[in-house]
Design an enzyme around this catalytic site. Sequence first.
Site, short mmCIF file in Angstrom:
data_model
loop_
_atom_site.label_atom_id
_atom_site.label_comp_id
_atom_site.label_asym_id
_atom_site.label_seq_id
_atom_site.Cartn_x
_atom_site.Cartn_y
_atom_site.Cartn_z
N CYS A 36 37.57 -50.52 -1.91
CA CYS A 36 38.10 -49.63 -2.95
C CYS A 36 39.37 -48.99 -2.42
O CYS A 36 39.92 -49.44 -1.42
CB CYS A 36 37.05 -48.61 -3.39
SG CYS A 36 36.54 -47.46 -2.10
N ASN B 64 37.88 -45.85 0.43
CA ASN B 64 36.72 -46.15 1.28
C ASN B 64 35.92 -44.89 1.65
O ASN B 64 35.38 -44.78 2.76
CB ASN B 64 37.14 -46.94 2.55
CG ASN B 64 35.99 -47.51 3.37
OD1 ASN B 64 36.03 -47.53 4.59
ND2 ASN B 64 34.94 -47.97 2.71
N CYS C 122 34.26 -43.24 -1.38
CA CYS C 122 33.34 -43.11 -2.52
C CYS C 122 32.69 -44.45 -2.88
O CYS C 122 31.56 -44.73 -2.49
CB CYS C 122 34.04 -42.54 -3.75
SG CYS C 122 34.70 -40.86 -3.52
N ARG C 123 33.41 -45.28 -3.65
CA ARG C 123 32.78 -46.46 -4.25
C ARG C 123 32.36 -47.53 -3.26
O ARG C 123 31.22 -48.01 -3.31
CB ARG C 123 33.72 -47.07 -5.31
CG ARG C 123 33.87 -46.22 -6.53
CD ARG C 123 35.07 -46.64 -7.35
NE ARG C 123 36.31 -46.43 -6.61
CZ ARG C 123 37.50 -46.78 -7.01
NH1 ARG C 123 37.64 -47.40 -8.18
NH2 ARG C 123 38.57 -46.51 -6.29
N SER C 124 33.28 -47.94 -2.38
CA SER C 124 32.90 -49.06 -1.49
C SER C 124 31.83 -48.68 -0.47
O SER C 124 30.94 -49.50 -0.21
CB SER C 124 34.13 -49.72 -0.84
OG SER C 124 34.85 -48.83 -0.04
N ASP D 36 37.29 -44.68 -10.55
CA ASP D 36 37.25 -43.86 -9.36
C ASP D 36 36.56 -42.52 -9.62
O ASP D 36 37.08 -41.68 -10.36
CB ASP D 36 38.70 -43.63 -8.91
CG ASP D 36 38.75 -43.22 -7.47
OD1 ASP D 36 37.75 -42.65 -6.99
OD2 ASP D 36 39.77 -43.48 -6.83
P1 4NP Z 1 37.30 -44.37 -3.53
O1 4NP Z 1 37.82 -42.94 -4.06
O2 4NP Z 1 38.45 -45.33 -3.67
O3 4NP Z 1 36.17 -44.70 -4.42
O4 4NP Z 1 36.90 -44.14 -2.08
C1 4NP Z 1 39.01 -42.34 -3.58
C2 4NP Z 1 38.95 -41.41 -2.60
C3 4NP Z 1 40.10 -40.81 -2.12
C4 4NP Z 1 41.32 -41.15 -2.65
C5 4NP Z 1 41.39 -42.09 -3.63
C6 4NP Z 1 40.24 -42.69 -4.09
N1 4NP Z 1 42.49 -40.53 -2.17
O5 4NP Z 1 43.58 -40.88 -2.64
O6 4NP Z 1 42.42 -39.70 -1.28
#
Ligand code: 4NP
Length: 151
Positions: free
Chosen positions: A9, A12, A14-16, A120
């Site tokens: 994702c 890295n 939240c989702r992945s 997200d």
């Molecule tokens: P993820 O969520 O892609 O599901 O891990 C996010 C977490 C942090 C950020 C973006 C997406 N960020 O830009 O900090």
Amino acid sequence: MMKKIVFVCLGNICRSPMAEAIMKKLLKEQKLEMIFQVDSMATSFEEVGNPIYPPAREKLKERGILAFTHQAKVFKKENYDEYDYIIGMEESNIYNLIRIVDADQEHKIRKLLGHHDIKDPWYTRDFETTYQEIEYGCRQLLEELIKREGE
Ligand code: 4NP
């Protein structure tokens, strides 16, 4: 023959990592941990070294996934050869992955849910929907992999 899966994702955190934890749980339940190895990575450097985001951890805990240690890391070009299945969460992850690897010559890269983007939760704040979509995707993926790898 061991097969390697990496969920990818943006951050890295939240989702992945949720997908990694859920898939590991499914593999354990089906006694398949020796056959599939699972990891997760980011396309952005934003969260490198950070643990899973607390609301994502809480959601896993709610579903009985208590122990999951994690440090965010970035998917690199070299990782392409290492993994058999490279699974993004939404279209932008696929776009970023292709940018990293140049070309998906072995057709390893795809979305967890073929025609749906797992949005997200960092922005939606709806970690329940995220969990449900990821769990559904992981169950489908595992079913497909068992069929394919069993041949
Ligand atoms: P993820 O969520 O892609 O599901 O891990 C996010 C977490 C942090 C950020 C973006 C997406 N960020 O830009 O900090």
